[in-house]
Design an enzyme around this catalytic site. Structure first.
Site, short mmCIF file in Angstrom:
data_model
loop_
_atom_site.label_atom_id
_atom_site.label_comp_id
_atom_site.label_asym_id
_atom_site.label_seq_id
_atom_site.Cartn_x
_atom_site.Cartn_y
_atom_site.Cartn_z
N HIS A 87 -7.59 -1.23 5.73
CA HIS A 87 -6.55 -0.33 6.17
C HIS A 87 -6.27 1.14 5.35
O HIS A 87 -6.39 1.97 5.70
CB HIS A 87 -4.94 -1.01 6.36
CG HIS A 87 -4.16 -0.19 6.83
ND1 HIS A 87 -3.92 0.35 8.20
CD2 HIS A 87 -2.83 0.14 6.39
CE1 HIS A 87 -2.77 1.14 8.19
NE2 HIS A 87 -2.13 1.06 7.32
N ASP A 90 5.68 4.79 5.40
CA ASP A 90 6.53 3.74 5.84
C ASP A 90 6.64 2.45 5.31
O ASP A 90 7.01 1.46 5.98
CB ASP A 90 6.21 3.87 7.30
CG ASP A 90 4.80 2.96 7.61
OD1 ASP A 90 3.96 3.36 6.79
OD2 ASP A 90 4.57 2.69 8.76
N HIS A 91 6.00 2.39 4.13
CA HIS A 91 6.10 1.01 3.05
C HIS A 91 6.84 1.42 1.85
O HIS A 91 7.15 0.48 1.20
CB HIS A 91 4.66 0.55 3.17
CG HIS A 91 4.23 0.12 4.05
ND1 HIS A 91 4.14 -1.46 4.64
CD2 HIS A 91 3.67 0.62 5.40
CE1 HIS A 91 3.63 -1.64 5.86
NE2 HIS A 91 3.23 -0.33 6.35
N HIS A 94 1.23 3.97 2.03
CA HIS A 94 1.77 4.83 3.08
C HIS A 94 3.30 5.04 3.16
O HIS A 94 4.20 3.94 2.62
CB HIS A 94 1.45 3.96 4.41
CG HIS A 94 0.03 4.26 4.82
ND1 HIS A 94 -0.72 3.63 5.65
CD2 HIS A 94 -1.06 5.25 4.25
CE1 HIS A 94 -1.90 4.07 5.64
NE2 HIS A 94 -2.20 4.95 4.94
N HIS A 131 4.72 -4.87 11.03
CA HIS A 131 5.02 -4.18 11.85
C HIS A 131 5.32 -4.98 13.30
O HIS A 131 4.57 -5.92 13.42
CB HIS A 131 4.00 -3.13 12.39
CG HIS A 131 3.90 -1.94 11.38
ND1 HIS A 131 4.64 -0.97 11.84
CD2 HIS A 131 3.07 -1.73 10.46
CE1 HIS A 131 4.52 0.00 10.83
NE2 HIS A 131 3.47 -0.31 10.12
N HIS A 158 0.97 -1.08 -0.06
CA HIS A 158 0.03 0.00 -0.01
C HIS A 158 0.86 1.17 0.13
O HIS A 158 1.97 1.08 0.13
CB HIS A 158 -1.11 -0.03 1.05
CG HIS A 158 -0.28 -0.04 2.47
ND1 HIS A 158 0.50 -1.00 2.97
CD2 HIS A 158 -0.45 1.02 3.50
CE1 HIS A 158 0.58 -0.56 4.25
NE2 HIS A 158 0.30 0.59 4.51
N ASP A 160 -0.14 -4.32 6.33
CA ASP A 160 -0.78 -3.67 7.58
C ASP A 160 -2.28 -4.10 7.76
O ASP A 160 -3.02 -3.56 8.22
CB ASP A 160 -0.82 -2.11 7.67
CG ASP A 160 0.51 -1.74 7.86
OD1 ASP A 160 1.53 -2.37 8.08
OD2 ASP A 160 0.69 -0.41 7.95
#
Length: 241
Positions: A114, A60-61, A58, A171, A56, A133
């Protein structure tokens, strides 16, 4: 020979995953939040980088994608329907797509919840699930864009996968998830065992992942929710926990 997986810690609690397909020698990184840890892992293993698989959009990915592409020329794979929010895709996928990864294939599973464009990857040759996530050990992702009904349906898409499947979550949330899970099923023996195992691992600074899907089916309150209403109530309670 099956695809192997290795966790690469990134940022404060992220995991990217290093995939290696040994027959044709292909290597991939899943959801690289940063480039440097990925490069260090590749250099230590003396491996190239052929693919970057994204679940996805975001930050942090995807944060490490530009530098990794510039360095290795890796092909970026992601959800074509969400391409506007992802780095430039070389391979755009959708529900049911089968991505060639050397002698193995990754099956794409659309799992909105998410985010609306979230996807997961399943590798039958090695029994690996990369849920991003969507699914965490003893938990599930927050609903930033989707509805509880969508997330409930998304998690149900994993029902056909074998218990031995390795769940490679994005995570390290397991310890906090365990505390909430115990409020839902305080007498679940499998959960009590898992919570103790998690506490011991974290005390030693060790990862709690990957975990088998069978373990999650026995312990995860969100996978164990039987109805949308039950799932919705548990997600709302976790948000306030």
């Amino acid at each position: 020979m099956a695809v192997t997986v290795q966790a690469i810690p990134m940022l404060s609690d992220n995991y990217s995953w290093l995939l290696h397909e040994p027959v044709m020698g292909k290597t991939a990184i899943v959801d690289p939040a940063e480039a440097e840890p990925a490069i260090a892992a590749l250099e230590k293993a003396e491996l190239p980088l052929d693919f970057i698989f994204l679940t996805h959009h975001h930050d942090d990915h995807i944060g490490g994608v530009p530098e990794l592409v510039a360095r290795y020329g890796a092909k970026v794979v992601g959800n074509g329907a969400d391409a506007a929010r992802l780095p430039k895709l070389d391979i755009a996928v959708h529900e049911g797509s089968m991505v060639d990864f050397g002698a193995a294939k990754l099956r794409v599973i659309e799992v909105p919840g998410h985010t609306l464009g979230h996807i997961a990857y399943y590798i039958a040759d090695g029994g690996v699930l990369l849920p991003g996530d969507t699914l965490f050990s003893l938990g599930c992702g927050r609903l930033f864009e989707g509805t509880p009904a969508q997330m409930f349906a998304s998690l149900a898409k994993f029902a056909d996968l074998p218990d031995a499947t390795l769940v490679c979550c994005a995570h390290e949330y397991t310890a906090s998830n365990a505390k909430f899970a115990l409020t839902v099923e305080p007498d679940n023996e499998a959960l009590l065992v898992r919570a103790a195992e998690v506490a011991a691992l974290r005390e030693k600074g060790q990862p709690t992942l990957p975990v088998t899907l069978g373990q999650e089916r026995a312990t995860n309150p969100f996978l164990r929710a039987k109805t949308v209403e039950e799932f919705t109530a548990r997600r709302a309670a976790k948000d306030k926990f």
